[in-house]
Write an enzyme that holds these catalytic residues in place. Structure first.
Site, PDB file in Angstrom:
ATOM      1  CE  LYS A  46      -4.009   1.927   0.057  1.00 45.66           C
ATOM      2  NZ  LYS A  46      -4.978   1.824  -1.041  1.00 45.66           N
ATOM      3  CG  ASP A  62      -4.068 -11.955   9.437  1.00 43.20           C
ATOM      4  OD1 ASP A  62      -4.222 -13.179   9.494  1.00 43.20           O
ATOM      5  OD2 ASP A  62      -4.742 -11.136  10.100  1.00 43.20           O
ATOM      6  CG  ASP A  76      -8.687 -15.465   7.126  1.00 36.19           C
ATOM      7  OD1 ASP A  76      -7.620 -16.109   7.286  1.00 36.19           O
ATOM      8  OD2 ASP A  76      -9.533 -15.342   8.023  1.00 36.19           O
TER       9      ASP A  76
HETATM   10  C1  IPM Z   1      -3.142 -16.165  11.529  1.00 33.86           C
HETATM   11  C2  IPM Z   1      -3.937 -15.666  12.699  1.00 33.86           C
HETATM   12  C3  IPM Z   1      -3.027 -14.894  13.653  1.00 33.86           C
HETATM   13  C4  IPM Z   1      -2.422 -13.744  12.850  1.00 33.86           C
HETATM   14  C5  IPM Z   1      -3.688 -14.406  14.944  1.00 33.86           C
HETATM   15  C6  IPM Z   1      -4.283 -15.559  15.724  1.00 33.86           C
HETATM   16  C7  IPM Z   1      -2.744 -13.609  15.816  1.00 33.86           C
HETATM   17  O1  IPM Z   1      -5.008 -14.875  12.264  1.00 33.86           O
HETATM   18  O2  IPM Z   1      -2.241 -17.003  11.745  1.00 33.86           O
HETATM   19  O3  IPM Z   1      -3.403 -15.762  10.393  1.00 33.86           O
HETATM   20  O4  IPM Z   1      -3.033 -12.673  12.759  1.00 33.86           O
HETATM   21  O5  IPM Z   1      -1.330 -13.912  12.335  1.00 33.86           O
HETATM   22 MN    MN Z   2      -5.232 -14.799  10.084  1.00 35.13          MN
END
Ligand code: IPM
Ligand code: MN
Length: 358
Positions: free
Chosen positions: A190, A246, A250
């Site tokens: 970014k 992160d 997801d």
């Molecule tokens: C991940 C999880 C962790 C992160 C959390 C639990 C601290 O979301 O491994 O992606 O943010 O890295």
């Molecule tokens: Mn995560």
């Protein structure tokens, strides 16, 4: 003498112990098929242990864990405990203090029907995200001033070091080269708003000159989330900072079928490294034998690949892929109609089949 690996196992909280149990059954079976041994040591850390003893991850256990070949972790997090306490005391401590600077997250669609995107096929969703794992806002440089008053100030610094940025970018270039295929590396940042990320821009260009065979691409994080949904086939290898990685992974996990399959490695090349499902502890499913253990099983596959047992790793991956393609495991959620142990059993039976390594 067969080769033997020392594996530290932290099943953790919620569904962690159930899915890790299936991962370990698969580990043991492929070890006996491929002719190596896995010597596992179990560690009780997590919410129950904390509530009983007030211990999070004691120094002695930490150094013992650090001396093994690899670590397998289930999940950490429990609603009874202060937010972040165990996550930072266990997961982040292991990542930071073992200097596991690469968080490797493959995004691979094994069967078309698992993808929520229209008309995307396995060939369209096959990339890997290299997430920096030791810096950024996660470094914990934070503070509160006048806490609890109307004048409160809360800060948390985003930090990037030259060394930290360079080593993860170099790892990503090496990986893009090793993956063969399109040999393309996309930097996701970014830098237009967070000007500190200019460091990433410069290091990417500099290190990139050493890899003339790898083509360089760039996307801002907001656009990258869009491309991830619209044209995932544009990605091959992606490198990004800790927090963006992160979030992006997801989203990426959903296009490969969901958190039920997504696994990750926390790696410092040549040193003890940690493998875990991306999913969390999912307390509402804990103890019900409904959690899908495939992400933990795929974490075992990644761990074996890291340890140099690539045939064993491919045996697991191919078995999982085949069970998904054939719909013997029809979906990846807790609603698949199959219990945790049944899915583990299907993988155990499948790894016995002779296969050409993937
Ligand atoms: C991940 C999880 C962790 C992160 C959390 C639990 C601290 O979301 O491994 O992606 O943010 O890295
Ligand atoms: Mn995560």
């Amino acid at each position: 003498m067969p080769k033997e690996y020392a594996i530290a196992v932290i099943p953790g909280d919620g569904i962690g112990p159930e899915v890790v149990r299936e991962g370990l059954r698969v580990l043991e079976r492929v070890a006996s098929i491929e002719g190596f041994r896995a010597r596992t040591t179990m560690y009780p850390f997590g919410a129950d242990h904390y509530l009983k003893t007030q211990e999070i991850l004691p120094d002695r256990a930490f150094s013992e864990i650090g001396e093994q070949d690899a670590i397998l972790l289930g999940a950490i997090g429990d609603p009874r405990i202060e937010v972040g306490l165990l996550e930072f005391g266990i997961i982040a401590k292991l990542r930071f203090d073992l200097d596991l600077y690469v968080n490797l997250r493959p995004v691979k669609l094994y069967a078309e029907h698992l993808c929520p995107l229209k008309d995307k096929k396995p060939a369209d969703v096959d990339f890997v995200v290299v997430r920096e794992n030791t810096e950024d806002a996660y470094a914990g440089m934070r503070g509160f001033f006048k806490k609890g008053t109307p004048d409160e100030v809360a800060t948390q610094e985003i930090i990037f070091t030259r060394k930290g940025v360079e080593r993860v970018i170099r790892y990503a270039f090496e990986l893009a080269r090793r993956r063969g295929g399109r040999k393309k590396l996309t930097l996701v940042d970014k830098a237009n708003a967070v000007r500190a990320m200019d460091l990433w821009t410069r290091v990417f260009a500099e290190v990139g000159r050493e890899y003339p065979d790898v083509s360089r691409d760039h996307a801002y994080i907001d656009a990258a989330t869009m491309w991830c949904v619209k044209n995932p086939e544009w990605f091959d290898t992606v490198v990004t900072s800790n927090m963006f990685g992160d979030i992006l992974t997801d989203l990426a996990a959903m296009i490969q079928g969901g958190l039920g399959i997504a696994a990750s490695g926390n790696i410092h090349p040549g040193r003890v490294s940690l493998f875990e499902p991306i999913h969390g502890s999912a307390p509402k499913y804990a103890g019900k034998d409904v959690a899908n253990p495939l992400a933990a099983i795929m974490a075992v596959s990644m761990m074996l690949d890291y340890l140099g047992q690539s045939r064993a790793a491919a045996r697991i991956e191919e078995s999982v892929a085949e069970l998904l393609r054939s719909k013997q495991i029809p979906s990846l959620g807790s609603d698949s109609g199959l219990s945790t142990s049944r899915i583990g059993q299907l993988v155990l039976e499948s790894v016995e089949q002779p296969r050409v390594p993937a």
